[in-house]
Design an enzyme around this catalytic site. Structure first.
Site, PDB file in Angstrom:
ATOM      1  N   HIS A 250       0.947  -1.230  -0.070  1.00  0.00           N
ATOM      2  CA  HIS A 250      -0.104  -0.004  -0.014  1.00  0.00           C
ATOM      3  C   HIS A 250       0.935   1.276   0.093  1.00  0.00           C
ATOM      4  CE1 HIS A 250      -3.078   3.026   1.108  1.00  0.00           C
ATOM      5  NE2 HIS A 250      -4.001   1.857   0.913  1.00  0.00           N
ATOM      6  N   GLU A 305      -7.703  -5.435   0.108  1.00  0.00           N
ATOM      7  CA  GLU A 305      -8.245  -6.075  -0.916  1.00  0.00           C
ATOM      8  C   GLU A 305      -8.142  -7.729  -0.619  1.00  0.00           C
ATOM      9  OE1 GLU A 305      -9.968  -4.281  -2.837  1.00  0.00           O
ATOM     10  OE2 GLU A 305      -8.718  -2.794  -3.993  1.00  0.00           O
TER      11      GLU A 305
HETATM   12  N1  ACO Z   1       4.049  -7.548  -4.398  1.00  0.00           N
HETATM   13  C1  ACO Z   1       5.396  -7.118  -4.639  1.00  0.00           C
HETATM   14  N2  ACO Z   1       6.291  -6.192  -4.909  1.00  0.00           N
HETATM   15  C2  ACO Z   1       5.455  -4.960  -4.266  1.00  0.00           C
HETATM   16  C3  ACO Z   1       4.269  -5.168  -4.088  1.00  0.00           C
HETATM   17  C4  ACO Z   1       3.623  -6.413  -4.143  1.00  0.00           C
HETATM   18  N3  ACO Z   1       2.142  -6.546  -3.780  1.00  0.00           N
HETATM   19  N4  ACO Z   1       3.943  -3.881  -3.566  1.00  0.00           N
HETATM   20  C5  ACO Z   1       4.992  -3.152  -3.674  1.00  0.00           C
HETATM   21  N5  ACO Z   1       6.106  -3.776  -4.125  1.00  0.00           N
HETATM   22  C6  ACO Z   1       7.362  -3.291  -4.372  1.00  0.00           C
HETATM   23  C7  ACO Z   1       7.592  -2.845  -5.696  1.00  0.00           C
HETATM   24  O1  ACO Z   1       7.753  -3.849  -6.736  1.00  0.00           O
HETATM   25  C8  ACO Z   1       8.627  -1.939  -5.544  1.00  0.00           C
HETATM   26  O2  ACO Z   1       9.855  -2.663  -5.736  1.00  0.00           O
HETATM   27  P1  ACO Z   1      11.107  -1.936  -6.421  1.00  0.00           P
HETATM   28  O3  ACO Z   1      11.482  -0.797  -5.534  1.00  0.00           O
HETATM   29  O4  ACO Z   1      12.136  -3.028  -6.494  1.00  0.00           O
HETATM   30  O5  ACO Z   1      10.861  -1.810  -7.817  1.00  0.00           O
HETATM   31  C9  ACO Z   1       8.521  -1.277  -4.167  1.00  0.00           C
HETATM   32  O6  ACO Z   1       7.840  -2.328  -3.636  1.00  0.00           O
HETATM   33  C10 ACO Z   1       7.827  -0.090  -4.055  1.00  0.00           C
HETATM   34  O7  ACO Z   1       6.589  -0.446  -4.900  1.00  0.00           O
HETATM   35  P2  ACO Z   1       5.706   1.216  -5.282  1.00  0.00           P
HETATM   36  O8  ACO Z   1       4.744   0.899  -6.370  1.00  0.00           O
HETATM   37  O9  ACO Z   1       6.719   2.301  -5.718  1.00  0.00           O
HETATM   38  O10 ACO Z   1       5.120   1.632  -3.954  1.00  0.00           O
HETATM   39  P3  ACO Z   1       3.815   1.464  -3.400  1.00  0.00           P
HETATM   40  O11 ACO Z   1       4.087   1.250  -1.979  1.00  0.00           O
HETATM   41  O12 ACO Z   1       3.346   2.959  -3.600  1.00  0.00           O
HETATM   42  O13 ACO Z   1       2.726   0.574  -3.928  1.00  0.00           O
HETATM   43  C11 ACO Z   1       0.774  -0.496  -4.716  1.00  0.00           C
HETATM   44  C12 ACO Z   1       1.473   0.423  -3.672  1.00  0.00           C
HETATM   45  C13 ACO Z   1       0.692  -0.023  -5.861  1.00  0.00           C
HETATM   46  C14 ACO Z   1      -0.490  -0.701  -3.987  1.00  0.00           C
HETATM   47  C15 ACO Z   1       1.376  -1.633  -4.536  1.00  0.00           C
HETATM   48  O14 ACO Z   1       1.598  -2.332  -3.234  1.00  0.00           O
HETATM   49  C16 ACO Z   1       0.978  -3.012  -5.630  1.00  0.00           C
HETATM   50  O15 ACO Z   1       0.955  -2.957  -6.787  1.00  0.00           O
HETATM   51  N6  ACO Z   1       0.016  -3.843  -4.717  1.00  0.00           N
HETATM   52  C17 ACO Z   1      -0.702  -5.005  -5.346  1.00  0.00           C
HETATM   53  C18 ACO Z   1      -1.914  -4.331  -5.856  1.00  0.00           C
HETATM   54  C19 ACO Z   1      -2.775  -4.279  -4.857  1.00  0.00           C
HETATM   55  O16 ACO Z   1      -3.011  -5.042  -3.987  1.00  0.00           O
HETATM   56  N7  ACO Z   1      -3.604  -3.163  -4.941  1.00  0.00           N
HETATM   57  C20 ACO Z   1      -4.661  -2.816  -3.780  1.00  0.00           C
HETATM   58  C21 ACO Z   1      -4.018  -1.677  -3.065  1.00  0.00           C
HETATM   59  S1  ACO Z   1      -5.385  -1.272  -1.750  1.00  0.00           S
HETATM   60  C22 ACO Z   1      -6.445  -0.193  -2.646  1.00  0.00           C
HETATM   61  O17 ACO Z   1      -6.051   0.394  -3.847  1.00  0.00           O
HETATM   62  C23 ACO Z   1      -7.452   0.061  -1.909  1.00  0.00           C
END
Ligand code: ACO
Length: 366
Positions: A250, A305
Site C-alpha cells: 500500500h 483487498e
Molecule cells: N508485490 C510485490 N512487490 C511489491 C508489492 C507487491 N504487492 N507492492 C510493492 N512492491 C514493491 C515494488 O515492486 C517496488 O519494488 P522496487 O522498488 O524493487 O521496484 C516497491 O515495493 C515499491 O513499490 P511502489 O509501487 O513504488 O510503492 P507503493 O508502496 O506505492 O505501491 C501499490 C502501492 C501500487 C498498491 C503496490 O503495493 C501494489 O501494486 N500492490 C498490489 C496490488 C494491490 O493489492 N492493490 C490494491 C491496493 S489497496 C487499494 O487500492 C484499495
C-alpha cells in the site's frame, strides 16, 4: 515553473490538500472517519450512518439510505451495452448517463451526494441482470444500500449474515484519503464541474488493478497457488519475475491495513467461505514472511483487498463484480470529498517539469 520546485514522482509523500474526513496513520495501521476508529464503525455502525457522517459530520442513529430507482433513460443506456462489458465500464457509463439525465450542476450538495450514492447499486444490479438476459428489479425501500444491492441482483432479500457482511464491507470501503480515485474526483470538482463527472472520473481511476481491481485478482491468485504447500515456490517465482502479489502492499500503510483486519473478522462470520478463508489465512502468513525477506527495508503488508475477496465471495458475488462493488462503497467518500473540495475550492493544477528537447527551429524552406 521554477526549476527549484520539489518534484516527487507519483506525488509520493506530497501533501496535496487538507481533509477532515479520514485520518490514516500508515505507520501504526490506524484509520478513522471524522475521528471514529474504523473497527468501531464496522462493529456498531451502518453504511448509511457512515455516509451521513462523511457528508454532514453528524452521527445519526436513524440514518437510512435505500437504493434509488433508476431513471428509465439510464436503464435504456445499460440495455445498449454489449453483454461482455466490464462492470466498471457499465457503472461509469450509468453514472455518466445519470448525470446527463439529472443535470447535476456545481456546486455539489449533500442531496446530490445521497442521490448518486443511492443510484449506483441500482445501476450495477440492473447491468448484472441485463447481461444475463434478465429484467432489472425495482429497489426495496426498506433495505439499506448493501442489502438492497443484493436484492436487486437476485430478486430475493439476502439473509442477515450476508446483508451485515456486505454492509460492513461498504463501511470499510467508504473512504480513504487522497487515493488516486478520490484525488481524481477532487481535481474534476475543482474545475467547477459537476459531481456526476467527478464520480465517473473516479470510477475510471479505480478501475486499474493497482487501485481497485485487486480483489478479483486475489481470487485468481489463490486459485493459481492451489494448496498451502505450493504457496512459497509460487510466491517466490512471481516475485522473481518482477510481478506483484495482489492484496499486499500500500502506498500509505507500512503496517497491517486496519481494513484488512476488520474484514477478516467479518469474513470469519460467513460459513460459506470458511474453507477458502482458512487457506487464505495460511497463504497470507507465507506471503508476509517471503515479502519481509524479499524487501527487508520496505514493509509490504496485507491490504484491504485480500480479505475483501473473502467477504465478497462469501456473500455470493461473482469476481467480475468485485471492483464495481468496491466502487459502490467508495461513493460516500468520493462525494464527501467533492463537498469538502467545493467548500474551500482552489483549482488543482500542479506544475510539471519539462524534460523534452531544448528550443529548436523548423528547417527553413526555400
Ligand atoms: N508485490 C510485490 N512487490 C511489491 C508489492 C507487491 N504487492 N507492492 C510493492 N512492491 C514493491 C515494488 O515492486 C517496488 O519494488 P522496487 O522498488 O524493487 O521496484 C516497491 O515495493 C515499491 O513499490 P511502489 O509501487 O513504488 O510503492 P507503493 O508502496 O506505492 O505501491 C501499490 C502501492 C501500487 C498498491 C503496490 O503495493 C501494489 O501494486 N500492490 C498490489 C496490488 C494491490 O493489492 N492493490 C490494491 C491496493 S489497496 C487499494 O487500492 C484499495
Amino acid at each position: 515553473m521554477s526549476t527549484e520546485a520539489a518534484y516527487s514522482p507519483g506525488l509520493k509523500g506530497v501533501v496535496a490538500g487538507e481533509t477532515g474526513l479520514a485520518m490514516i496513520d500508515g505507520g501504526a495501521g490506524r484509520l478513522q472517519y471524522r475521528g471514529y476508529p474504523i473497527g468501531e464503525l464496522v462493529e456498531h455502525g451502518s453504511y448509511a450512518q457512515v455516509a451521513e457522517l462523511l457528508w454532514t459530520g453528524e452521527w445519526r442513529t436513524d440514518a437510512h439510505l435505500p437504493c434509488a430507482p433508476l431513471p428509465a433513460q439510464v436503464t435504456d443506456v445499460l440495455r445498449q451495452l454489449p453483454t461482455d462489458t466490464n462492470a466498471m465500464d457499465a457503472l461509469r457509463t450509468a453514472i455518466s448517463a445519470w448525470g446527463a439525465v439529472s443535470g447535476t450542476l456545481w456546486p455539489p450538495s449533500v442531496e446530490q451526494a445521497r442521490a448518486i450514492t443511492a443510484i449506483a447499486p441500482s445501476a450495477l444490479a440492473a447491468f448484472a441482470r441485463l447481461r444475463e438476459g434478465l429484467e432489472p428489479i425495482d429497489p426495496d425501500p426498506e433495505l439499506g444500500l448493501a442489502a438492497g444491492f443484493l436484492y436487486q441482483l437476485r430478486g430475493e432479500r439476502p439473509d442477515d449474515a450476508a446483508a451485515r457482511a456486505l454492509d460492513a464491507y461498504f463501511v470499510v470501503g467508504a473512504e480513504h484519503g487522497f487515493n488516486a480515485s478520490t484525488f481524481t474526483a477532487r481535481v474534476i470538482v475543482s474545475t467547477h464541474s459537476d459531481i456526476a463527472s467527478a464520480v465517473a472520473g473516479a470510477i475510471g481511476a479505480l478501475k486499474g488493478p493497482w487501485h481497485g481491481g485487486a480483489p478479483s485478482e486475489v481470487v485468481d491468485q489463490l486459485h493459481q497457488i492451489g494448496s498451502v504447500e505450493q504457496a512459497e515456490p509460487w510466491i517466490r517465482a512471481t516475485l522473481a519475475r518482477g510481478e506483484r502479489l495482489m492484496g499486499f502492499g500500500h502506498r500509505v500503510y507500512r503496517a497491517y491495513d486496519p481494513r484488512a483486519a476488520a474484514l477478516r473478522s467479518v469474513a470469519e462470520g460467513l460459513a460459506s467461505v470458511s474453507d477458502w478463508l482458512a487457506r487464505a489465512v495460511a497463504i497470507e502468513e507465507v506471503a508476509l514472511r517471503v515479502l519481509a525477506e524479499w524487501k527487508p527495508d520496505y514493509p509490504i503488508k496485507t491490504n484491504v483487498e485480500y480479505y475483501a475477496a473473502a467477504v465478497l465471495q462469501g456473500v455470493g458475488l461473482p469476481p467480475n463484480l468485485f471492483p464495481a462493488t468496491f466502487a459502490l462503497a467508495r461513493h460516500a467518500g468520493w462525494t464527501a470529498h467533492c463537498l469538502e473540495q467545493a467548500e474551500a475550492n482552489v483549482l488543482i493544477r500542479p506544475d510539471v517539469r519539462y524534460v523534452g528537447p531544448a528550443e529548436r527551429h523548423l528547417p527553413q524552406t526555400a
